[in-house]
Design a protein around this motif. Structure first.
Motif, PDB file in Angstrom:
ATOM      1  N   LEU A   7     -15.697  13.981  13.317  1.00 45.03           N
ATOM      2  CA  LEU A   7     -15.187  13.431  14.659  1.00 45.03           C
ATOM      3  C   LEU A   7     -15.413  12.133  14.693  1.00 45.03           C
ATOM      4  CD1 LEU A   7     -14.093  13.718  17.265  1.00 45.03           C
ATOM      5  CD2 LEU A   7     -16.401  14.554  18.081  1.00 45.03           C
ATOM      6  N   ALA A   8     -16.737  11.876  14.183  1.00 43.99           N
ATOM      7  CA  ALA A   8     -17.137  10.382  14.255  1.00 43.99           C
ATOM      8  C   ALA A   8     -16.701   9.349  13.504  1.00 43.99           C
ATOM      9  CB  ALA A   8     -18.642  10.069  14.033  1.00 43.99           C
ATOM     10  N   GLU A   9     -16.036   9.860  12.362  1.00 40.83           N
ATOM     11  CA  GLU A   9     -15.265   9.039  11.438  1.00 40.83           C
ATOM     12  C   GLU A   9     -13.761   8.771  12.111  1.00 40.83           C
ATOM     13  OE1 GLU A   9     -12.894   9.560   7.133  1.00 40.83           O
ATOM     14  OE2 GLU A   9     -14.576  10.664   7.632  1.00 40.83           O
ATOM     15  N   LEU A  10     -13.273   9.887  12.555  1.00 41.70           N
ATOM     16  CA  LEU A  10     -11.758   9.677  13.383  1.00 41.70           C
ATOM     17  C   LEU A  10     -12.039   8.688  14.504  1.00 41.70           C
ATOM     18  CD1 LEU A  10     -10.154  13.067  13.276  1.00 41.70           C
ATOM     19  CD2 LEU A  10      -9.771  11.307  11.646  1.00 41.70           C
ATOM     20  N   LEU A  11     -13.046   8.671  15.004  1.00 37.67           N
ATOM     21  CA  LEU A  11     -13.123   7.650  16.167  1.00 37.67           C
ATOM     22  C   LEU A  11     -13.672   6.111  15.876  1.00 37.67           C
ATOM     23  CD1 LEU A  11     -14.886  10.248  18.797  1.00 37.67           C
ATOM     24  CD2 LEU A  11     -12.465   9.431  18.979  1.00 37.67           C
ATOM     25  N   ASP A  86     -20.894  14.371  -7.216  1.00 37.80           N
ATOM     26  CA  ASP A  86     -19.955  14.745  -6.089  1.00 37.80           C
ATOM     27  C   ASP A  86     -19.949  13.926  -4.786  1.00 37.80           C
ATOM     28  OD1 ASP A  86     -17.881  16.398  -5.441  1.00 37.80           O
ATOM     29  OD2 ASP A  86     -19.024  17.829  -4.184  1.00 37.80           O
ATOM     30  N   LEU A  87     -21.132  13.365  -4.471  1.00 34.59           N
ATOM     31  CA  LEU A  87     -21.498  12.560  -3.219  1.00 34.59           C
ATOM     32  C   LEU A  87     -20.626  11.495  -3.104  1.00 34.59           C
ATOM     33  CD1 LEU A  87     -23.186  11.960  -0.587  1.00 34.59           C
ATOM     34  CD2 LEU A  87     -24.902  11.001  -2.217  1.00 34.59           C
ATOM     35  N   LEU A  88     -20.491  10.612  -4.651  1.00 36.30           N
ATOM     36  CA  LEU A  88     -19.700   9.498  -4.744  1.00 36.30           C
ATOM     37  C   LEU A  88     -18.329   9.697  -4.779  1.00 36.30           C
ATOM     38  CD1 LEU A  88     -22.520   7.722  -7.208  1.00 36.30           C
ATOM     39  CD2 LEU A  88     -21.464   6.875  -4.994  1.00 36.30           C
ATOM     40  N   ALA A  89     -17.934  10.725  -5.765  1.00 34.59           N
ATOM     41  CA  ALA A  89     -16.379  10.887  -6.007  1.00 34.59           C
ATOM     42  C   ALA A  89     -15.729  11.420  -4.798  1.00 34.59           C
ATOM     43  CB  ALA A  89     -16.519  11.991  -7.179  1.00 34.59           C
ATOM     44  N   ARG A  90     -16.320  11.890  -3.886  1.00 33.71           N
ATOM     45  CA  ARG A  90     -15.466  12.602  -2.682  1.00 33.71           C
ATOM     46  C   ARG A  90     -15.367  11.464  -1.461  1.00 33.71           C
ATOM     47  NH1 ARG A  90     -14.125  17.420  -2.743  1.00 33.71           N
ATOM     48  NH2 ARG A  90     -15.186  18.831  -3.805  1.00 33.71           N
ATOM     49  N   ARG A  91     -15.715  10.044  -2.006  1.00 36.14           N
ATOM     50  CA  ARG A  91     -15.632   8.889  -0.894  1.00 36.14           C
ATOM     51  C   ARG A  91     -14.209   8.618  -1.172  1.00 36.14           C
ATOM     52  NH1 ARG A  91     -19.264  11.229  -0.062  1.00 36.14           N
ATOM     53  NH2 ARG A  91     -17.776  12.011   1.264  1.00 36.14           N
ATOM     54  N   ARG A  92     -13.537   8.393  -0.091  1.00 31.16           N
ATOM     55  CA  ARG A  92     -11.877   7.631  -0.216  1.00 31.16           C
ATOM     56  C   ARG A  92     -11.922   6.426  -0.687  1.00 31.16           C
ATOM     57  NH1 ARG A  92      -7.835   6.539   4.654  1.00 31.16           N
ATOM     58  NH2 ARG A  92      -5.752   6.166   3.382  1.00 31.16           N
ATOM     59  N   ARG A  93     -13.115   5.715  -0.402  1.00 34.69           N
ATOM     60  CA  ARG A  93     -12.988   4.143  -0.765  1.00 34.69           C
ATOM     61  C   ARG A  93     -14.524   4.057  -1.489  1.00 34.69           C
ATOM     62  NH1 ARG A  93     -12.262  -1.800   2.111  1.00 34.69           N
ATOM     63  NH2 ARG A  93     -14.223  -2.483   1.553  1.00 34.69           N
ATOM     64  N   LEU A  94     -14.689   3.495  -2.725  1.00 30.29           N
ATOM     65  CA  LEU A  94     -15.835   3.311  -3.370  1.00 30.29           C
ATOM     66  C   LEU A  94     -15.885   1.646  -3.701  1.00 30.29           C
ATOM     67  CD1 LEU A  94     -18.335   4.232  -4.760  1.00 30.29           C
ATOM     68  CD2 LEU A  94     -17.026   4.652  -6.868  1.00 30.29           C
ATOM     69  N   GLU A  95     -16.893   1.179  -2.972  1.00 30.62           N
ATOM     70  CA  GLU A  95     -17.044  -0.351  -3.260  1.00 30.62           C
ATOM     71  C   GLU A  95     -18.460  -0.561  -4.232  1.00 30.62           C
ATOM     72  OE1 GLU A  95     -17.631  -4.645  -0.837  1.00 30.62           O
ATOM     73  OE2 GLU A  95     -16.780  -2.797   0.167  1.00 30.62           O
ATOM     74  N   LEU A  96     -18.458  -1.270  -5.186  1.00 33.31           N
ATOM     75  CA  LEU A  96     -19.402  -1.608  -6.062  1.00 33.31           C
ATOM     76  C   LEU A  96     -19.867  -3.051  -5.801  1.00 33.31           C
ATOM     77  CD1 LEU A  96     -18.079   0.411  -9.189  1.00 33.31           C
ATOM     78  CD2 LEU A  96     -19.712   1.458  -7.343  1.00 33.31           C
ATOM     79  N   CYS A  97     -21.020  -3.273  -5.611  1.00 36.89           N
ATOM     80  CA  CYS A  97     -21.311  -4.691  -5.376  1.00 36.89           C
ATOM     81  C   CYS A  97     -22.540  -5.054  -6.287  1.00 36.89           C
ATOM     82  CB  CYS A  97     -22.105  -4.884  -3.839  1.00 36.89           C
ATOM     83  SG  CYS A  97     -22.565  -6.363  -3.455  1.00 36.89           S
ATOM     84  N   TYR A 178     -21.192  -7.011   3.642  1.00 35.21           N
ATOM     85  CA  TYR A 178     -21.571  -5.947   3.923  1.00 35.21           C
ATOM     86  C   TYR A 178     -20.772  -5.521   5.497  1.00 35.21           C
ATOM     87  CZ  TYR A 178     -25.045  -2.506   5.896  1.00 35.21           C
ATOM     88  OH  TYR A 178     -25.537  -1.328   6.531  1.00 35.21           O
ATOM     89  N   ASP A 179     -20.496  -6.758   5.984  1.00 31.58           N
ATOM     90  CA  ASP A 179     -19.835  -6.398   7.552  1.00 31.58           C
ATOM     91  C   ASP A 179     -18.444  -6.159   7.223  1.00 31.58           C
ATOM     92  OD1 ASP A 179     -21.912  -7.304   8.821  1.00 31.58           O
ATOM     93  OD2 ASP A 179     -21.402  -9.062   9.337  1.00 31.58           O
ATOM     94  N   ASP A 180     -17.806  -6.482   6.113  1.00 29.04           N
ATOM     95  CA  ASP A 180     -16.603  -6.085   5.648  1.00 29.04           C
ATOM     96  C   ASP A 180     -16.511  -4.627   5.287  1.00 29.04           C
ATOM     97  OD1 ASP A 180     -13.620  -6.734   4.649  1.00 29.04           O
ATOM     98  OD2 ASP A 180     -14.292  -5.923   2.974  1.00 29.04           O
ATOM     99  N   PHE A 181     -17.642  -4.053   4.571  1.00 30.64           N
ATOM    100  CA  PHE A 181     -17.492  -2.841   4.426  1.00 30.64           C
ATOM    101  C   PHE A 181     -17.739  -1.613   5.641  1.00 30.64           C
ATOM    102  CE2 PHE A 181     -20.777   0.649   4.067  1.00 30.64           C
ATOM    103  CZ  PHE A 181     -20.244   1.685   3.393  1.00 30.64           C
ATOM    104  N   ALA A 182     -18.555  -2.364   6.581  1.00 29.30           N
ATOM    105  CA  ALA A 182     -18.864  -1.731   7.687  1.00 29.30           C
ATOM    106  C   ALA A 182     -17.672  -1.611   8.645  1.00 29.30           C
ATOM    107  CB  ALA A 182     -19.995  -2.216   8.455  1.00 29.30           C
ATOM    108  N   GLU A 183     -16.733  -2.411   8.706  1.00 32.12           N
ATOM    109  CA  GLU A 183     -15.645  -2.703   9.534  1.00 32.12           C
ATOM    110  C   GLU A 183     -14.283  -1.905   8.849  1.00 32.12           C
ATOM    111  OE1 GLU A 183     -14.976  -6.625  10.090  1.00 32.12           O
ATOM    112  OE2 GLU A 183     -16.979  -6.855  11.235  1.00 32.12           O
ATOM    113  N   TRP A 184     -14.515  -1.478   7.860  1.00 31.56           N
ATOM    114  CA  TRP A 184     -13.323  -0.874   7.170  1.00 31.56           C
ATOM    115  C   TRP A 184     -13.326   0.741   7.505  1.00 31.56           C
ATOM    116  CZ3 TRP A 184     -11.932   3.477   3.855  1.00 31.56           C
ATOM    117  CH2 TRP A 184     -10.424   3.342   3.430  1.00 31.56           C
ATOM    118  N   GLY A 185     -12.186   1.203   8.046  1.00 34.89           N
ATOM    119  CA  GLY A 185     -12.359   2.722   8.857  1.00 34.89           C
ATOM    120  C   GLY A 185     -11.900   3.551   7.615  1.00 34.89           C
ATOM    121  N   GLY A 186     -12.306   4.689   8.042  1.00 30.77           N
ATOM    122  CA  GLY A 186     -12.370   5.951   6.859  1.00 30.77           C
ATOM    123  C   GLY A 186     -13.499   6.084   5.986  1.00 30.77           C
TER     124      GLY A 186
END
Length: 381
Positions: A7-11, A86-97, A178-186
């Motif tokens: 629910l939190a992700e959708l909102l 599995d924790l990493l692979a199930r993410r829709r978007r993966l960003e490596l910094c 970091y802010d760009d990551f935080a603001e990306w939805g999903g």
């Protein structure tokens, strides 16, 4: 198979109350659910949800434009991870910094990635794409026709390592990423390679997790128990001496670190160390915080030294299962903190060969206590 409630992700419900004014109140008024029930649903911290309540939540999401009717109620549920990869692979978007360093010239063409970080990056990508080499076996155990989990979007970002520019430039670029990551939805994950000594985004990650100020030293707190972060990097003489919430030269005021390395708090309140001495002992750190209800994962993988970073790459390849399950799991938040102590039976004279990727050492993986983590975590949303 276990499911999480998103629910939190959708909102787009963020931990910062300044970014979610009136969310809980709005849901309560529309659905008639109790405020505490809504808060628990947002944190994925509940035992069951009545069908009537689920229906009202779906109506709310459709009416307020968060999802379409044909997506619900399925969009509210996601498969929870079952192991480290599995924790990493199930993410829709993966960003490596990665942190980068400058050459003698200020030409952008001269930005360099450290060889040890490159090896760690390669092992990380291999683990995510093959689930640590078990993808085929896992598919057979479930269904040959079930696709293996993998990120839909893969992104890489570069930041200046501390000391490679002015403090404002280094911190500003880190904040931008970091802010760009935080603001990306999903559903998303941000994985930082390197400790706060080489990757300033780690500083923001730790400060947000443990409720402290980034780039502010805590070397003068009254006692080690008052440190915000449950682990601490004691710098070497030749390390950059930048201010950090999780690094410095003292555990507390009047308590200098006995030797360089990674320190961590034990359940009884004492601080143990995994020292670095340059010849027979080294250390690395794995940290992740998974806010499951928001579909948000933040992770740091790094060695205390370049050699330890290479060793950590090998440890991920052979013992990733030892970094699971999380050492803290409550209120919809999973946290894993593991210190890896590397030792050699004899001084290693070959680790200086930068082209070698087969360095080896005895590895002791030490999980931090869940109770130690719990008392330091920033208050949940």
């Amino acid at each position: 198979m276990r499911y999480s409630f998103r629910l939190a992700e959708l909102l787009g419900h963020a931990p910062d109350p300044r970014k979610r004014p009136g969310t809980i109140k709005s849901i309560v008024e529309y659905t008639g659910l109790d405020r505490h029930q809504v808060a628990a649903l947002l944190k994925n911290d509940f035992k069951y949800v009545p069908l009537k309540a689920l229906s009202r939540l779906c109506d709310y999401l459709v009416e307020h434009g968060y999802a379409s009717a044909d997506e619900l109620p399925g969009a509210l549920f996601a498969v929870a991870p079952e192991n480290f990869w599995d924790l990493l692979a199930r993410r829709r978007r993966l960003e490596l910094c990665l942190g980068v360093r400058r050459t003698d010239t200020l030409d952008p063409e001269g930005a360099l990635v450290v060889a040890n970080d490159s090896l760690l990056l390669g092992e990380l990508l291999n683990g995510v794409s093959t689930l640590g080499g078990t993808a085929k076996q896992q598919r057979r155990a479930s269904s040959e026709h079930e696709p293996k989990p993998h990120p839909e979007y893969l992104r890489q970002s570069l930041v200046w390592s501390p000391g490679q520019g002015s403090e404002e430039e280094v911190a500003g670029r880190a904040r931008e990423v970091y802010d760009d990551f935080a603001e990306w939805g999903g559903d998303k994950a941000l994985v930082c390679l390197g400790s706060a000594k080489s990757n300033p985004v780690v500083e923001l990650m730790l400060a947000g997790s443990f409720g402290c100020e980034p780039h502010v030293s805590e070397d003068d707190v009254g006692s080690p128990k008052k440190r915000s972060c449950p682990f601490y990097l004691a710098y070497r003489e030749n390390d950059p001496k930048h201010s950090s919430c999780a690094g410095g030269r003292r555990l507390a005021k009047g308590k200098p670190a006995a030797e360089p390395g990674i320190y961590y708090e034990e359940p009884g309140g004492n601080w143990a160390s995994c020292p670095w001495n340059g010849r027979t002992s080294d250390a690395a750190l794995v940290f992740y915080i998974h806010r499951e209800s928001q579909g948000r994962l933040e992770m740091m993988l790094g060695g205390f030294s370049g050699r330890a970073t290479r060793l950590l790459a090998r440890t991920l390849a052979t013992r990733a299962e030892d970094f699971w399950p999380p050492t803290y799991d409550a209120q919809g938040i999973q946290v894993g903190i593991f210190v890896v102590h590397y030792t050699y039976s004899a001084p290693d004279e070959t680790h200086r060969d930068i082209l070698r990727d087969d360095v080896s050492a005895s590895a002791k993986i030490i999980p931090l206590s869940g109770k130690v983590i719990e008392r330091r975590l920033a208050p949940p949303a």
